[in-house]
Structure formats: structure tokens, C-alpha cells
Scaffold this motif. Structure first.
Motif, mmCIF file in Angstrom:
data_model
loop_
_atom_site.group_PDB
_atom_site.id
_atom_site.type_symbol
_atom_site.label_atom_id
_atom_site.label_comp_id
_atom_site.label_asym_id
_atom_site.label_seq_id
_atom_site.Cartn_x
_atom_site.Cartn_y
_atom_site.Cartn_z
ATOM 1 N N PHE A 229 0.835 -1.204 0.000
ATOM 2 C CA PHE A 229 0.000 0.000 0.000
ATOM 3 C C PHE A 229 0.870 1.254 0.000
ATOM 4 O O PHE A 229 0.579 2.214 -0.717
ATOM 5 N N TYR A 230 1.929 1.237 0.817
ATOM 6 C CA TYR A 230 2.827 2.397 0.820
ATOM 7 C C TYR A 230 3.481 2.569 -0.553
ATOM 8 O O TYR A 230 3.563 3.680 -1.072
ATOM 9 N N LEU A 231 3.958 1.482 -1.135
ATOM 10 C CA LEU A 231 4.641 1.564 -2.425
ATOM 11 C C LEU A 231 3.729 2.009 -3.560
ATOM 12 O O LEU A 231 4.151 2.767 -4.439
ATOM 13 N N VAL A 232 2.495 1.546 -3.557
ATOM 14 C CA VAL A 232 1.592 1.798 -4.684
ATOM 15 C C VAL A 232 0.798 3.092 -4.524
ATOM 16 O O VAL A 232 0.546 3.779 -5.509
ATOM 17 N N ASP A 233 0.418 3.429 -3.307
ATOM 18 C CA ASP A 233 -0.474 4.566 -3.119
ATOM 19 C C ASP A 233 0.213 5.781 -2.502
ATOM 20 O O ASP A 233 0.128 6.881 -3.038
ATOM 21 N N VAL A 234 0.880 5.616 -1.390
ATOM 22 C CA VAL A 234 1.412 6.751 -0.646
ATOM 23 C C VAL A 234 2.677 7.305 -1.287
ATOM 24 O O VAL A 234 2.785 8.514 -1.514
ATOM 25 N N ARG A 235 3.629 6.457 -1.576
ATOM 26 C CA ARG A 235 4.920 6.923 -2.102
ATOM 27 C C ARG A 235 4.801 7.729 -3.390
ATOM 28 O O ARG A 235 5.405 8.803 -3.491
ATOM 29 N N PRO A 236 4.039 7.285 -4.389
ATOM 30 C CA PRO A 236 3.941 8.095 -5.612
ATOM 31 C C PRO A 236 3.332 9.484 -5.370
ATOM 32 O O PRO A 236 3.763 10.464 -5.973
ATOM 33 N N LYS A 237 2.355 9.579 -4.483
ATOM 34 C CA LYS A 237 1.731 10.869 -4.205
ATOM 35 C C LYS A 237 2.675 11.797 -3.453
ATOM 36 O O LYS A 237 2.748 12.987 -3.751
#
Length: 91
Positions: free
Chosen positions: A76-84
Motif C-alpha cells: 500500500f505504501y509503495l503503490v499509493d502513498v509513495r507516488p503521491k
């Protein structure tokens, strides 16, 4: 459990541990203000979650009940939070 499957499960577990470490370091270097700006909790929250995911993944199998939760947290961190957060900070 056959040796090949045991090896694959062990490799998945260590991949989650490594992913949690990488994500923790990534969250550590990001500015604190960026996390609330994207409406995804706070920086200390994510540091705690990623550290917990790393410890759980190191202690339990990645395909077990607790290991699955650790995997979900890291992904979830890699796919959602980090890119934003990366888009806001420009790095």
C-alpha cells in the motif's frame, strides 16, 4: 512442505522485510508536511506502520495471517502513498 515451496515462501518473506526497510527509509527522508497534504495520515504513523510490517514479516511467514498484513502495508505504501508524496516533493 516440499523444499522448493519452502524456499519460495522464505524468499517472499525476506522480500517483504527488504521492502519494509526500503519503504521505511523512503518515508524517513520525505518531508513531514507532505503526508497530511495528500490525506494519507502522518509521517510518524507511516514510520510506525512500516517498522511494524518489517518486524512482523521477519517473525512470521509472508503467506501466513500476520505476514499477509505486513505485505499489504508495504505494498500500500509503495503503490499509493509513495507516488503521491514523491509527486508533491518533486524528488
Amino acid at each position: 512442505m516440499p523444499p522448493l515451496i519452502a524456499l519460495i515462501v522464505q524468499a517472499l518473506s525476506w522480500a517483504v522485510v527488504l521492502g519494509a526497510i526500503v519503504c521505511f527509509v523512503d518515508a524517513l527522508i520525505r518531508p513531514t508536511q507532505a503526508f497530511p497534504a495528500i490525506d494519507r495520515q502522518t509521517k510518524p504513523f507511516w514510520l510506525f506502520i512500516l517498522a511494524l510490517c518489517g518486524v512482523v514479516a521477519a517473525l512470521f511467514s509472508a503467506v501466513g495471517f500476520f505476514g499477509l498484513f505486513a505485505s499489504v502495508g508495504v505494498v500500500f505504501y509503495l503503490v499509493d502513498v509513495r507516488p503521491k508524496v514523491k509527486a508533491i516533493t518533486g524528488r
